[in-house]
Design a protein around this motif. Structure first.
Motif: not given
Lengths: 221, 221
Positions: A63-69, A71-72, A75-76, A79-80, A99
């Motif tokens: 998805t070309n996503l960089t994500l931190w945290e 908890g987030a 949840q990502y 969902e995916v 949740n």
């Protein structure tokens, strides 16, 4: 279409990255680990991935996503990649009650543990008793949810956090919590994650508890 | 079909309930407030709503859901009541980057504030500088998101948290954060929420800053 492996950036001594590893493993999502020393958490190249300089972070080439945290990230991933609802519930109310317990973990347990580690002011009976009281409030039809998994890396440090005596189980006064915890540590994903963690610690000259090898201050491993 | 009013249980002196009030107001969802004294947060009837004895909690008669933990409540309200995407993004990546900042708030700002209030050990420059550095990392196409709103009730206590001098703006060294904060406090929902908060504080013999009336220890209001 095959899922390209996600990259998980982590320092092995931090509890939070292992939540993400556990959930990827439970979901059967391929991933690679970028392990680095905690000393470099505020340095490049990691701050190019996570400018906040905290672990974990993920890079998802699908998805070309960089994500931190963490908890987030959880949840990502839910969902995916949890389209078969392996670690969550289908109904609106149950999924949000679940949740709620993820947030309870971050707000209460993790918060209490961090406070305690830093300041040693935790009221030891507070956390397990609340879990005990609510155990079963969310029906665990699946046996294991993403919230269960999120608790694990901190749960297994409760002896250190609460400074219990050697071989004393900090969960012993809370039989329901203890039984839940036992079910969780028996999951193959937990055993696999801890084997990887021990190896990555060893690579950095650390004992499995994150302390430098040869350090006798914390002999319990 | 008309939405029946949700009930928000809160103690007016706690910052977290006001996040929920702000978001309900921005979304135009009807709600009623059950205000009670912080002294009774661990007592019935509140513990029948939230056995953990922390505020806020909501009861939604439209879905028969009782939910606590403000972060979980925010995510619930977004899923159920933000169908027009007033406070969030449509795309997968943007919505999760936004959620990352909600977790950043809970993990970093709220955590740092709680630590600071309790122990006064916060490194004062840490929090605003990270926000400053990332400001604009999530495009604010909407001007205001649920994550922006979640920051507000703690942001407005930074003077107290950081123990800045009277009339000194703790955000002055961070012009982007200061400008963002200024846009937020000018929103009608913030002004409405603070007017309600002041009244509910007054009902309990408290000053707007949550301290008992007549207490001269914290003269800044």
């Amino acid at each position: 279409m095959a899922i390209k492996p996600l990259t998980v950036w982590l320092t092995p001594s931090g509890p939070n990255p292992w939540k993400v590893v556990l959930i990827l493993d439970e979901l059967g999502v391929p991933y690679e680990i970028e392990s680095f020393a905690f000393d470099h958490v505020k340095d490049k190249p990691y701050t190019d991935i996570c400018p906040n300089g905290r672990v974990p972070a993920i890079v998802d080439p699908n998805t070309n996503l960089t994500l931190w945290e963490s908890g987030a990230i959880i949840q990502y991933l839910e969902e995916v990649y949890d389209t078969e609802l392996k670690l969550t519930y289908e109904s609106l109310n149950e999924s949000h009650l679940l949740n709620q317990y993820l947030h309870f973990h971050y707000g209460q347990e993790k918060g209490a543990d961090v406070l305690s580690v830093r300041f040693n002011v935790l009221h030891p009976e507070k956390l397990p008793s609340i879990i005990e009281r609510h155990n079963g409030q969310v029906r665990r039809v699946l046996g294991c949810t993403f919230a269960d998994l999120a608790f694990m890396p901190w749960n297994t440090r409760l002896d250190f956090v609460l400074m219990t005596k050697p071989r004393e189980d900090p969960l012993a006064p809370y039989p329901n919590v203890q039984a839940w915890h036992q079910r969780m540590v028996e999951r193959p994903v937990w055993k696999r994650a801890m084997a990887v963690r021990d190896k990555l610690m060893d690579d950095q000259g650390l004992m499995p508890n994150g302390m430098p090898k040869g350090d006798q201050q914390y002999p319990r491993v």
